[in-house]
Design a protein around this motif. Structure first.
Motif, PDB file in Angstrom:
ATOM      1  N   PHE A   1      87.241  45.237  -0.558  1.00  0.00           N
ATOM      2  CA  PHE A   1      86.077  46.104  -0.995  1.00  0.00           C
ATOM      3  C   PHE A   1      84.917  46.656   0.015  1.00  0.00           C
ATOM      4  O   PHE A   1      84.148  46.777   0.460  1.00  0.00           O
ATOM      5  CB  PHE A   1      85.295  44.330  -1.514  1.00  0.00           C
ATOM      6  N   GLN A   2      85.901  46.943   1.255  1.00  0.00           N
ATOM      7  CA  GLN A   2      85.182  47.515   2.212  1.00  0.00           C
ATOM      8  C   GLN A   2      85.208  48.766   1.976  1.00  0.00           C
ATOM      9  O   GLN A   2      84.246  49.200   2.448  1.00  0.00           O
ATOM     10  CB  GLN A   2      86.892  48.006   3.815  1.00  0.00           C
ATOM     11  N   GLY A   3      85.891  49.577   1.141  1.00  0.00           N
ATOM     12  CA  GLY A   3      85.938  50.174   1.021  1.00  0.00           C
ATOM     13  C   GLY A   3      84.411  50.728   0.062  1.00  0.00           C
ATOM     14  O   GLY A   3      83.965  51.562  -0.410  1.00  0.00           O
ATOM     15  N   HIS A   4      84.482  49.215  -0.671  1.00  0.00           N
ATOM     16  CA  HIS A   4      82.936  49.592  -1.744  1.00  0.00           C
ATOM     17  C   HIS A   4      81.680  48.829  -0.623  1.00  0.00           C
ATOM     18  O   HIS A   4      80.398  48.282  -1.123  1.00  0.00           O
ATOM     19  CB  HIS A   4      83.091  48.646  -2.484  1.00  0.00           C
ATOM     20  N   GLY A   5      81.973  49.404   0.705  1.00  0.00           N
ATOM     21  CA  GLY A   5      80.568  49.049   1.183  1.00  0.00           C
ATOM     22  C   GLY A   5      80.543  47.910   2.382  1.00  0.00           C
ATOM     23  O   GLY A   5      79.531  47.170   2.310  1.00  0.00           O
ATOM     24  N   LEU A   6      81.441  46.767   1.985  1.00  0.00           N
ATOM     25  CA  LEU A   6      81.552  45.769   2.468  1.00  0.00           C
ATOM     26  C   LEU A   6      81.019  45.239   4.078  1.00  0.00           C
ATOM     27  O   LEU A   6      82.457  46.362   4.583  1.00  0.00           O
ATOM     28  CB  LEU A   6      82.133  44.925   2.555  1.00  0.00           C
ATOM     29  N   LYS A   7      80.079  45.280   5.048  1.00  0.00           N
ATOM     30  CA  LYS A   7      80.697  45.432   6.072  1.00  0.00           C
ATOM     31  C   LYS A   7      81.878  43.743   7.021  1.00  0.00           C
ATOM     32  O   LYS A   7      81.462  43.120   6.387  1.00  0.00           O
ATOM     33  CB  LYS A   7      79.214  44.982   6.922  1.00  0.00           C
ATOM     34  N   PRO A   8      82.324  44.164   7.802  1.00  0.00           N
ATOM     35  CA  PRO A   8      82.957  43.208   7.759  1.00  0.00           C
ATOM     36  C   PRO A   8      82.390  41.904   8.714  1.00  0.00           C
ATOM     37  O   PRO A   8      82.439  40.521   8.672  1.00  0.00           O
ATOM     38  CB  PRO A   8      84.160  43.764   8.855  1.00  0.00           C
ATOM     39  N   GLU A   9      81.496  42.260   9.320  1.00  0.00           N
ATOM     40  CA  GLU A   9      80.259  40.704  10.228  1.00  0.00           C
ATOM     41  C   GLU A   9      79.727  40.830   9.258  1.00  0.00           C
ATOM     42  O   GLU A   9      78.993  39.502   9.479  1.00  0.00           O
ATOM     43  CB  GLU A   9      79.521  41.775  11.114  1.00  0.00           C
ATOM     44  N   ALA A  10      79.507  40.928   7.961  1.00  0.00           N
ATOM     45  CA  ALA A  10      79.066  40.052   6.726  1.00  0.00           C
ATOM     46  C   ALA A  10      79.296  39.093   6.712  1.00  0.00           C
ATOM     47  O   ALA A  10      78.571  37.675   5.673  1.00  0.00           O
ATOM     48  CB  ALA A  10      78.835  40.639   5.399  1.00  0.00           C
ATOM     49  N   ILE A  11      80.576  38.614   6.601  1.00  0.00           N
ATOM     50  CA  ILE A  11      81.230  37.370   6.348  1.00  0.00           C
ATOM     51  C   ILE A  11      80.939  36.298   6.892  1.00  0.00           C
ATOM     52  O   ILE A  11      81.553  36.200   8.263  1.00  0.00           O
ATOM     53  CB  ILE A  11      83.313  38.045   5.823  1.00  0.00           C
ATOM     54  N   CYS A  12      80.823  34.914   6.294  1.00  0.00           N
ATOM     55  CA  CYS A  12      80.294  34.472   6.886  1.00  0.00           C
ATOM     56  C   CYS A  12      80.794  32.868   6.547  1.00  0.00           C
ATOM     57  O   CYS A  12      80.056  31.905   5.660  1.00  0.00           O
ATOM     58  CB  CYS A  12      78.296  33.886   6.801  1.00  0.00           C
TER      59      CYS A  12
ATOM     60  N   SER B   1      77.205  47.116   0.149  1.00  0.00           N
ATOM     61  CA  SER B   1      76.508  47.669   1.072  1.00  0.00           C
ATOM     62  C   SER B   1      75.235  46.560   1.109  1.00  0.00           C
ATOM     63  O   SER B   1      74.986  47.148   2.634  1.00  0.00           O
ATOM     64  CB  SER B   1      76.600  49.136   0.626  1.00  0.00           C
ATOM     65  N   SER B   2      74.857  45.962   0.286  1.00  0.00           N
ATOM     66  CA  SER B   2      73.255  45.386   0.623  1.00  0.00           C
ATOM     67  C   SER B   2      73.521  44.354   1.717  1.00  0.00           C
ATOM     68  O   SER B   2      72.811  44.028   1.612  1.00  0.00           O
ATOM     69  CB  SER B   2      72.847  45.333  -0.665  1.00  0.00           C
ATOM     70  N   LEU B   3      74.881  43.762   1.289  1.00  0.00           N
ATOM     71  CA  LEU B   3      74.960  41.867   1.493  1.00  0.00           C
ATOM     72  C   LEU B   3      74.863  42.342   3.522  1.00  0.00           C
ATOM     73  O   LEU B   3      75.643  42.520   3.842  1.00  0.00           O
ATOM     74  CB  LEU B   3      76.415  41.980   1.270  1.00  0.00           C
ATOM     75  N   ARG B   4      74.033  41.377   3.783  1.00  0.00           N
ATOM     76  CA  ARG B   4      74.264  41.330   5.820  1.00  0.00           C
ATOM     77  C   ARG B   4      74.992  40.063   5.629  1.00  0.00           C
ATOM     78  O   ARG B   4      75.356  39.446   6.583  1.00  0.00           O
ATOM     79  CB  ARG B   4      72.832  40.741   5.992  1.00  0.00           C
TER      80      ARG B   4
END
Length: 1565
Positions: A646-657, A620-623
C-alpha cells in the motif's frame, strides 16, 4: 523439475522477471502452461542438474515458486508484492489465513528432514468412518495409487490458477519423495509409505530377518459375530497351530518377538515395522533426567543443561514514560466532556455505523448521544421500579448485551450507565457458561439490550427469556429510544470530578477458561484517555476508522472513550462486514480521509488479499495505522507486507504504529506516529533457543530458529514499566532476560471484581531485587505480556503469559508454534488457518497439543503429510516435540464471539474426549523423555535377597493349607467306593428314584431330568454301543461333543463304564464353523480320539459342506450318535485296576492361546469330589444351581461329577440360555430357594449389565435372593473385585447377602485350589501398591492411596490342599506377603499334561517339582503358573489357628515385561476402560516391545479418534508406559472364552493378520 537452491540467491533482475510472470498468471494474462514454460526458461541456468532421480518423482514435482520471506520495506517492492497479487477465485480467500513468518525457516527445516527420509506409518482408518468430503466421494475407494494421484492432480488443475500458485509456494519440499512410493491398499486401510530405511537395530532386525514357520492362519474371530453388538457366545479359540503341553515360560521370549502363526508380510506388521524403524532413529538427547523410580517414591532430579544460555546483564531499572502533559481544556471527567460536546457541538458527528454491505447507514451526533444517554440514565434510575424501591441504585452493575454490528446503541447504553452512575459490564452475545460466572461474581441482575437482539434470544414456551446455563436470573431492559422516558427539565445527572469509584468492568478470559471482570475506575478511565490522546496526538474533529470490537480493549478505549474526550468521529467497521468485504476499512479510510485506523494483523492480511478488487484507494490521509496485536509474532511480517503493497497507495511507512495492550494494564505501550523521513525503528532478531530459556540473544548461528520482533513503541505517558520473572516472587529481571511486563500508572485496571485473592497478585505487585528486598513502594500491575525493554527504551513483546507453554523447563510461545504450523504449506489442509496450540499436563510435564481444522476437501494423504511436516518443522525450529497433533472437521472447534478459536474450551474438549478429530497423530515416543530408568534385575544373593526370593532367617514361610483330610470325621458310605462308577452303581441300587440332575431351558421349565437309576441305565447302553459299534478297547480316548445338558453326563459315565477315557469338547457353533470347528478338530487330533460321541444334529454338522470348508471332514474318527440307543445290557462294567488309572482328559485353551490337556486319574476325581463335598457341605437333600460351561476345569467337575459323588441335586442352567432370558438364573435360584449357586464371570457380567437397571422389575416378579448362602464364581484368574462388588450392591435390594459372593481359584495343574464353602471366615481384601507389584513386590497400602489396587482372597483353600509361594527363578520359598508363583500339593492335582510331544522334562517341571531348600523341600509340588502371595490375617480358621489368605495376582504367562518391569494386562485395561464412557471393553498385548491397546467403541464412530490421546495419557500417567499402537474396533471383536477371559494372544494374531476390520489404528510416534 528441480529448483535452484534459493530464490533469494538469484540475480535481482531474474527475481523481478519471475515476479512479473507471477503477476501475469494471477491476472489471467497467461496460461498455466505458458507460465510454467517461461518460468522454466528463466530458471534453467540456475538449476542444478539432477541425475538418477526417480522419474516418478520428477513427474510429480510440479513447478514451484518459493515464497519470498516477508521482505523488509527497503527491498524491491515488486518481488515481495507479487506474492499478494492473487486471482479472484474462491481459492484465493484461503490465502488470508497464511502465515509468512516462518516460511523460509520451515522450508529449510523440512529440507533437512527430507534427507533423512521419514516414513511414518499412516494411521489405518475405516473408510466409512469419516466421509466428510466430496473429494473422497468422487474417487472410488479402491483405486490404485496412480489413478488416485492423477485424480488429485486433475482436481488441483481444476482449481483456479491462483490457488495453484498458493499450492506451489513450498513445492521444494512437498515432493512426494518424502513418502517413498505411495501405494494404497484395500478400502479398510491405507498404507501410504514405502518401507522406512532406518538404520538397523537389534530387535526389529531380528524380527525382520527371522524366517517364521507359516503356521495355519488363526481362525477369523470376527466372523462369529452375527450382530455387531452380540459378542460371540463363548468361543474357546485354538492357538495358531501350537499345541504344547506347557506354559510358555520356557519359550516366551521368542514367542513375544515373532508372530505366532502370522505371516509377517501382513499389512499391519509392515506398518509396525515402519514404526519401529522410525522409533529407532536417534532421538534428540533427553532434555533432563527427570527422575529415577527409587523403589517407592518418584524423585524428580532436574539437571539443567550446562550449556543453556544464562542472563548476564545488570538488574533492570524501571523505565519511565514521558510526563502526562496538562492540557488546559481536558475535562474533569469523561461524562463532563460528553456534556460539553453534546450541548455546544450538538451537530458534530460522533459515530458512524455501517450496514452489511459496508455502506454508512447511520451517524450519531454528539447532540443525539447526549440526549439519548440522558434519557436512558433517567429511565434506569427512575422508571424501572417504584419510587421507594428502585431496581437500580448508583454503583450497581449492569450487563450490556449488544450485537457487534450495533455500535450506536452500545455507545448510548454505555454513556447512559456512566451518567446514571451504574457500572456497565459489556459482554458478548448471550450464551457461555463462563460469562454466567462473571455475571454472578459481579452480582448483576439487569441486562440492557436492543429490541432486535432480545427477539433473537431463545425463549421458553410462555415467552420468557431462557435462563442460560450458569447465568443468574436477569431482568432484560430494551434501550431503543421509543421505550425511554424523556427526563424532566429540572433533572440533571450527577457529574462529579473523576475519583477512584468504578466506572466500568471489562471482561477477560483466563488461560483456564474462567471469565473475570477487570474493574476500571473513573479516574483511570480518564487518565487512560488523556495518555492515549497525548501518545496518539489526537486533535478535535479527527476521523478514525475502528475495525476492532468496540466493547472491549483498544476498540472501546479509542472508539468509544477517547473518541468523546477529543470530539473525534469514529467509523465503526464490524466483523460481519469484514468477512464479506475485507477491503471495507481501507475504503472507509479513503472515503472519509481518516487520520487514524485501528486494526489487527488479520485486517491487514485480508485487505492485501482483496486489494486487487480496488485500484483507486488512497491511504495518504493516515497518520497512524494502529496495529493492536503488534505483540504477535506474525505482526511484523503482516505490517511489512501491507506497507510494501500500500505504499504505492500513499501509505507512509512512519504511520504504522504497533501497540501492546492487556485488560489489566490497558495500553502497555504504543509506537508514536513518526516524523516523515526519520529512520524507521530497527528489529530484534532473537534466537528461539535463547527465548526458550528466557534469555535475549541476538540470533547469529541458525537463521531458521530466529524470531524477528518489532517494537511496540515506548511506555505510555505518565506510566512506569518494569520486567519481572514470570513465575515465583516478582523479582526484577536482568536487562537481557525475558519476563512479564508490569506497568504502574493511574491509567490501569484496579482489581478483578469480587476476587480479592487473585487481585492482590496481579494489581498490587511490588517488584523485589535478587536479594528479595522490595524496590520502591509503587505498586505495579502485571500485564500478562512477556517481553523486554530494548535499546532506546523501546518495548518489545515476545508473547503472552496465557500462551506460555513450559516444557521440560523451557518456555515456548503458543503463537510462535501456530505461526510455524501456518507456514508449513497449510492451504491444502488447514481450514481458514484455524490452528489452536495449548499444553496438557501428562506424566510430570507439560505436553504440547496442536489442533487444526481440516478443510472439507483435504485428502487423507495431504492431511497426513501436512501433519508429519508440522512435526518436523516444530521440532527443527523450536526444538520441542509435539505430543499430539489433531485435525478436526472444519467449523467444529469452539469459537470466541468474533470467530477466533476458544482455546480453553478446545483443551477441555480434548481432555474430555469430545473433540471428535478426523485425523490424529500422537508422538509420545519422541516427547516423553522423562520416563524412569528401566529396571535392571539384581542377580545373586545380597541385601535384597528377600526380594529375589531367598528366605531370610526367622521370616515365616509363605504357605497355607486347607483342613487336613485325615482328621475329618467322615462317616460317609461313599468313602468305601474308590471309583465314581461304583458310587453311581451303588446309588442306582440304594436310591434309584432320587433325582440327581434337572436341566432347564430359557423359559425356566424343566426339559430333562435324570434319577440315579436313569443315569446308570443310559450309561450302560452307551457303554455297550461303544463296545459293539465302536469296537473300542479300555483306555481308548473318546471325544464327547454335546451341548450343555444331561446327554453329556450320560455319555461321560457311559465311557467310564466301558473303560474308555472321555474328553469333553465344546461343540462347534453352527453360525461360525470357520472359527470354532478347527478347535474341535485340533482336540480330536491331539487327544488321538478313537471315536466321537455326539447328537444326530451335530453329526450332520460335522460332515456338512460348510464343515468341509473349515477342516478335512474325511479324516474324522468313527462318529456315533447317541440319540436312539438299542436297549442292550452291558456284559460287565469296567473296573480300573488301580485308582491311578486315567479317568478323563481335560482340554482347555488358555488365554495366551495355548491348548493344554491334563490327565485326571480316578484317585484325583474322588479326592476332588470329596474335598468339594466337605468344603460346601453337600449331601443328598441339598439342591445347587449351576450356570457354567461344562467342558473343562471346575465347571465340568460341578456339572458332571459332584452330584453323583455327593448325591445332591444339581439344577443345570446352560449359560447360553441367558442370552434369550436374562432373568433365568436369578429366578431359578429364587424359585427353588437355592442355598448354593455357581456361575462364571460372563454370567455375572451379563446380569450386572443387563439387569442392573431392572431391580424393581425383579422385585415385581417376586424374585428374592435372601435364600442364597454362597454364590460362587468359578474362575482361573485374579478375582474381579469390582464386578463381584457391583453385583452384590445391585442385588442387595432383592435380598442378596453382601457376604454371599465369592470366587474360586484353579489352574491347569489343579482345577480347584480354593473354594469359599460354607464355614470359615469371609473372604478378605487388601489394597496393594501397583508400582511395587511391577517390581515383583507386595506393599500393602491404605484404601484410597494413589496407584493402589484392590485384591480379594480367592475363597478358602480346599481340604487336603497345600500351597507355597515360590520365586519362579530360584525356586526358593518366599516369606509372608511376598509375590511369587503359587505352587500346590494335593491329592487331586492332575497327573500331568497329555500332549503329542510328551515332553518329560516339562512334566517334571510343572507337576513334580521340589523347592530348592527349606522344610518343604521333600514335598512334590505342581506349579500353577500364577503369581500371588499368602498373608496371615487376624481371623481364625476352622482349625482354630490364624487364617492364611491366598491372593492371586495373575497368570505368569499373561504378564508383559516392559522396561524391566512386570505388568498385568488387566491393570492397564482397567485404567483404559475408565478413560471414556464409550469404551466398552479393552485388551492389551505386546508386539516387538510395542504395547498395543485394543479398545471396543460402543459410541458413534466419530468418537474413535478421541480415544487415542486419552488411552495414551492414562497408560503413561498410571503405568509409566508409552502406548505404541491404539486400535479402535467394534463391540464384540475382542475374543472372550467361556470363562469370560479375554484371549489376548488370539486377538494379537488376528490384529497382525489384519482380520479385525478396525475403525481406526493409530501408530504412536
Amino acid at each position: 523439475m528441480a529448483e535452484p537452491a534459493a530464490v533469494s540467491s538469484l540475480p535481482r533482475e531474474v527475481r523481478e522477471q519471475l515476479a512479473e510472470l507471477e503477476l501475469e498468471l494471477s491476472e489471467g494474462d497467461i496460461t498455466q502452461k505458458g507460465y510454467e514454460k517461461k518460468r522454466a526458461k528463466l530458471l534453467a541456468p540456475y538449476v542444478p542438474q539432477t541425475q538418477g532421480v526417480d522419474p516418478a518423482l520428477q513427474k510429480e514435482s510440479r513447478p514451484q515458486m518459493p515464497v519470498p520471506s516477508a521482505a523488509p520495506a527497503s527491498a524491491s517492492s515488486s518481488s515481495s508484492s507479487s506474492k499478494f497479487h492473487r486471482a479472484r477465485s474462491g481459492g484465493a480467500r484461503d490465502e488470508r489465513y497464511r502465515s509468512d513468518i516462518h516460511t523460509e525457516a520451515v522450508q529449510a527445516a523440512l529440507a533437512k528432514h527430507k534427507e533423512q527420509k521419514m516414513a511414518l506409518p499412516m494411521p489405518t482408518k475405516r473408510r466409512s468412518t469419516f466421509v466428510q468430503s466430496p473429494a473422497d466421494a468422487c474417487t472410488p475407494p479402491d483405486t490404485s495409487s496412480a489413478s488416485e494421484d492423477e485424480g488429485s492432480l486433475r482436481r488441483q488443475a481444476a482449481l483456479s490458477a491462483a490457488l495453484h500458485q498458493s499450492l506451489q509456494n513450498a513445492e521444494s519440499w512437498i515432493n512426494r519423495s518424502v513418502q517413498g512410493s505411495s501405494t494404497s491398499s484395500s478400502a479398510s486401510s491405507t498404507l501410504s509409505h514405502g518401507e522406512g530405511k532406518g538404520t538397523s537395530g537389534s530387535l526389529a532386525d531380528v524380527f525382520a530377518n527371522t524366517r517364521i514357520e507359516s503356521f495355519s492362519v488363526p481362525p477369523d474371530v470376527t466372523a462369529t459375530t452375527s450382530t455387531p453388538s452380540a459378542r460371540p457366545a463363548a468361543i474357546d479359540l485354538p492357538p495358531s497351530g501350537i499345541v504344547k503341553g506347557m506354559h510358555k515360560g520356557s519359550n516366551r521370549s521368542s514367542l513375544m518377538d515373532t508372530a505366532d502363526g502370522v505371516p509377517v508380510s501382513s499389512r499391519v506388521s509392515t506398518k509396525i515395522q515402519q514404526l519401529l524403524n522410525t522409533l529407532k532413529r536417534p532421538k534428540r538427547p533427553p532434555l533432563k533426567e527427570f527422575f529415577v523410580d527409587d523403589f517407592e517414591e518418584i524423585v524428580e532430579v532436574p539437571q539443567p543443561d550446562p550449556n543453556q544460555p544464562k542472563p548476564e546483564g545488570q538488574q533492570m531499572t524501571p523505565v519511565k514514560g514521558e510526563p502526562l502533559g496538562v492540557v488546559c481544556n481536558w475535562p474533569p471527567a469523561l461524562e463532563a466532556a460528553l456534556q460539553r460536546w453534546g450541548t455546544t457541538q450538538a451537530k458534530c458527528p460522533c459515530l458512524t455505523a455501517l450496514d452489511v454491505t459496508g455502506k454508512p447507514v447511520y451517524t450519531l451526533t454528539y447532540g443525539k448521544l447526549w440526549s439519548r444517554s440522558l434519557k436512558l440514565a433517567y429511565t434506569l434510575l427512575n422508571k424501572l421500579g417504584t419510587k421507594n424501591e428502585p431496581v437500580l441504585k448508583p454503583g450497581d452493575r449492569v450487563a450490556l448485551v449488544y450485537p457487534n454490528n450495533d455500535p450506536v446503541m452500545f455507545m448510548v447504553a454505555f454513556y447512559g450507565c456512566l451518567l446514571a452512575e451504574v457500572i456497565p459490564v459489556p459482554i458478548e452475545d448471550a450464551g457461555g457458561q463462563q460469562i454466567g460466572f462473571l455475571l454472578g461474581s459481579c452480582g448483576i441482575a439487569l441486562a440492557l439490550t436492543t429490541e432486535v437482539c432480545l427477539k433473537g434470544l431463545p425463549k421458553t414456551q410462555n415467552g420468557e427469556i431462557v435462563q442460560f446455563k450458569g447465568w443468574p436470573r436477569l431482568k432484560w431492559v430494551v434501550t431503543d429510544s421509543k421505550y425511554l422516558s424523556k427526563s424532566p427539565k429540572d433533572w440533571q445527572p450527577n457529574i462529579s470530578a473523576a475519583g477512584t469509584e468504578p466506572a466500568y468492568i471489562e471482561y477477560k478470559t483466563s488461560k483456564e477458561g474462567s471469565v473475570m471482570g477487570v474493574t476500571v475506575s473513573r479516574v483511570a478511565m480518564l487518565a487512560h484517555c488523556q495518555a492515549l490522546s497525548q501518545a496518539c496526538n489526537y486533535s478535535e474533529g479527527e476521523t478514525i476508522v475502528n475495525v476492532l470490537d468496540f466493547k472491549k480493549d483498544a476498540g472501546l478505549w479509542h472508539g468509544i472513550l477517547t473518541n468523546v474526550m477529543n470530539k473525534l468521529h469514529t467509523i465503526s467497521v464490524p466483523y460481519s462486514v469484514m468477512k464479506t468485504c475485507p477491503l471495507s476499512w481501507v475504503q472507509r479510510v479513503h472515503a472519509h480521509k481518516a487520520k487514524v485506523a485501528l486494526v489487527k494483523c488479520r485486517d491487514l492480511h485480508w485487505a492485501m488479499m482483496a486489494h486487487r478488487d480496488q485500484r483507486d484507494v488512497s491511504l495518504s490521509s493516515l497518520r497512524m495505522l494502529i496495529v493492536t496485536d503488534g505483540a504477535n509474532p506474525w505482526s511484523v511480517s503482516s505490517c511489512d507486507a501491507f506497507l510494501s503493497l500500500f505504499q504505492g497507495h500513499g501509505l507512509k511507512p512512519e504511520a504504522i504504529c504497533p501497540c501492546a495492550t492487556s485488560p489489566e494494564a490497558m495500553t502497555v505501550a504504543i509506537r508514536r506516529p513518526g516524523v516523515p523521513g526519520a529512520p524507521l525503528p530497527g528489529r530484534a532478531i532473537l534466537s528461539m533457543n535463547g527465548l526458550s530459556f528466557g534469555v535475549i540473544r541476538v540470533n547469529t548461528e541458525d537463521k531458521n530458529s530466529a524470531l524477528t520482533v518489532q517494537d511496540v513503541g515506548h511506555v505510555m505517558p505518565g506510566g512506569m514499566m518494569c520486567i519481572v520473572k514470570p513465575d515465583g516472587p516478582p523479582q526484577l529481571c536482568k536487562t537481557d532476560e525475558i519476563g512479564e511486563i508490569c506497568v504502574s500508572s493511574r491509567a490501569g485496571g484496579m482489581m478483578y471484581y469480587g476476587l480479592a485473592g487473585v487481585t492482590k497478585n496481579t494489581f498490587e505487585v511490588i517488584p523485589v531485587s535478587s536479594s528479595g528486598s522490595p524496590v520502591g513502594d509503587v505498586p505495579f500491575v502485571r500485564s500478562g505480556l512477556l517481553g523486554f525493554v530494548g535499546p532506546g527504551s523501546l518495548v518489545f513483546v515476545v508473547g503472552k503469559m496465557d500462551g506460555l507453554l513450559t516444557v521440560s523447563g523451557r518456555r515456548h510461545n503458543a503463537d510462535d508454534i501456530v505461526a510455524t504450523g501456518l507456514a508449513v504449506e497449510s492451504i491444502k489442509t488447514v481450514y481458514r488457518g484455524r490452528i489452536a496450540v495449548f499444553s496438557v499436563s501428562v506424566f510430570y510435564d507439560e505436553r504440547i497439543v496442536v489442533v487444526a481444522e481440516q478443510r472439507p476437501d483435504a485428502s487423507e494423504e495431504d492431511s497426513f503429510q501436512w501433519m508429519s511436516r508440522v512435526l518436523q518443522a516444530i521440532d527443527s525450529i523450536h526444538q520441542v516435540g509435539v505430543y499430539c497433533l489433531a485435525l478436526v472437521p472444519a467449523n467444529t472447534l469452539p469459537k470466541t464471539p468474533l470467530g477466533g478459536i476458544h482455546i480453553s474450551q478446545t483443551k477441555q474438549h480434548f481432555l474430555e474426549g469430545s473433540l471428535h478429530p478426523c485425523n490424529i497423530l500422537m508422538c509420545p515416543h519422541t516427547c516423553v523423555t522423562n520416563l524412569p530408568k528401566p529396571r535392571q534385575k539384581q542377580p545373586g544373593v545380597g541385601p535384597a535377597s528377600v526380594m529375589v526370593g531367598n528366605l531370610v532367617a526367622g521370616k515365616r514361610i509363605a504357605q497355607a493349607s486347607g483342613r487336613d483330610l485325615g482328621q475329618i470325621e467322615d462317616n460317609d458310605l461313599v468313602k468305601k467306593h474308590q471309583f465314581l462308577t461304583e458310587v453311581l452303581q451303588w446309588r442306582a441300587q440304594a436310591t434309584p428314584d432320587h433325582p440327581l440332575f434337572l436341566l432347564l431351558n430359557a423359559k425356566g421349565t424343566t426339559v430333562c431330568t435324570a434319577t440315579c437309576l436313569q443315569l446308570h441305565k443310559k450309561a450302560e447302553r452307551i457303554a455297550s454301543v461303544l463296545c459293539d459299534k465302536g469296537h473300542l478297547n479300555a483306555g481308548d480316548n473318546v471325544v464327547l461333543l454335546y451341548p450343555p445338558g444331561i446327554e453329556l453326563i450320560t455319555a461321560f459315565y457311559g465311557c467310564l463304564y466301558s473303560g474308555c477315557v472321555p474328553v469333553t469338547v465344546r461343540p462347534p457353533h453352527a453360525q461360525s464353523l470357520v472359527a470354532t470347528l478347527p478347535t474341535v478338530r485340533m482336540i480330536v487330533e491331539v487327544s488321538k480320539a478313537a471315536c466321537i460321541l455326539t447328537t444326530q444334529t451335530l453329526m450332520r454338522l460335522l460332515k456338512s459342506r460348510e464343515a468341509a470348508g473349515a477342516v478335512d471332514v474325511k479324516t474324522w474318527p468313527t462318529i456315533i450318535d447317541t440319540d436312539d440307543l438299542p436297549r442292550k445290557r452291558l456284559a460287565q462294567i469296567y473296573k480300573p485296576p488301580t485308582p491311578e488309572m486315567l479317568a478323563y482328559l481335560d482340554f482347555s485353551v488358555s488365554t495366551t492361546g495355548m491348548l493344554t490337556g491334563v490327565k485326571m486319574s480316578h484317585a484325583a476325581v474322588s479326592g476332588l469330589c470329596r474335598a468339594i463335598k466337605l468344603q460346601c457341605e453337600l449331601y443328598s437333600s441339598r439342591q445347587i444351581a449351576i450356570c457354567l460351561d461344562p467342558y473343562c476345569g471346575l465347571g465340568f467337575v460341578l456339572w458332571c461329577l459332584c452330584s453323583v459323588y455327593s448325591g445332591h441335586q444339581s439344577i443345570l442352567i446352560p449359560p447360553m440360555e441367558l442370552e434369550s432370558n436374562l432373568f433365568l438364573w436369578l429366578s431359578t435360584v429364587s424359585q427353588y430357594k437355592i442355598r448354593d449357586t455357581f456361575c462364571s464371570y460372563s454370567v455375572m457380567e451379563l446380569c450386572t449389565k443387563g439387569l442392573g437397571n431392572q431391580v424393581e422389575m425383579l422385585k415385581a416378579r417376586g424374585i428374592n435372593l435372601s435364600c442364597v448362602r454362597t454364590c460362587v464364581v468359578v474362575a482361573e484368574e485374579r478375582p474381579r473385585v469390582s464386578l463381584t462388588q457391583s453385583f452384590s450392591k445391585l442385588f442387595k435390594d432383592i435380598g442378596l447377602s453382601s457376604r454371599a459372593v465369592s470366587t474360586t481359584f484353579g489352574s491347569r495343574v489343579n482345577v480347584a485350589i480354593c473354594l469359599q464353602g460354607t464355614s470359615g471366615p469371609d473372604p478378605t481384601t487388601v489394597y496393594v501398591d501397583l508400582k511395587s507389584l511391577r517390581h515383583d513386590r507386595v506393599r500393602l497400602v491404605e484404601r484410597g492411596a494413589p496407584q493402589s489396587l484392590l485384591l480379594s482372597e480367592s475363597g478358602k483353600i480346599l481340604p487336603g490342599v497345600k500351597v507355597v509361594i515360590v520365586n519362579p527363578e530360584t525356586k526358593g520359598p518366599l516369606g509372608d506377603s511376598h509375590l511369587g508363583e503359587i505352587w500346590v500339593n494335593s491329592p487331586h492335582t492332575a497327573s500331568g499334561y497329555y500332549t503329542i510331544y510328551d515332553n518329560e522334562t516339562l512334566q517334571a517341571d510343572h507337576f513334580n517339582t521340589r523347592l530348592s531348600f527349606g522344610d518343604a523341600a521333600q514335598t512334590l509340588w505342581a506349579r500353577t503358573g500364577y503369581l500371588g502371595f499368602v498373608r496371615r490375617t487376624e481371623l481364625t480358621a476352622a482349625s482354630g489357628e490364624r487364617h492364611d489368605a491366598l491372593y492371586v495376582v495373575g497368570a505368569l504367562d499373561e504378564t508383559l515385561e516392559l522396561r524391566g518391569l512386570r505388568y498385568h494386562p488387566i491393570d492397564i485395561e482397567t485404567s483404559v476402560s475408565r478413560t471414556h464412557r464409550s469404551i466398552a471393553e479393552c485388551a492389551v498385548f505386546t508386539w516387538t516391545n510395542l504395547l498395543v491397546v485394543v479398545v471396543e467403541l460402543c459410541g458413534c464412530e466419530q468418537e474413535a479418534l478421541d480415544l487415542v490421546p486419552l488411552v495414551t495419557n492414562v497408560v503413561l500417567e498410571e503405568h509409566y508406559l508409552i502406548v505404541g499402537v491404539v486400535v479402535v474396533v467394534d463391540p464384540g471383536v475382542i475374543p472372550i472364552n467361556s470363562r469370560g477371559e479375554k484371549q489376548r494372544m488370539h486377538l494379537r494374531d488376528s490384529f497382525l493378520a489384519d482380520q479385525l476390520d478396525p475403525i481406526y489404528v493409530a501408530y504412536n510416534m
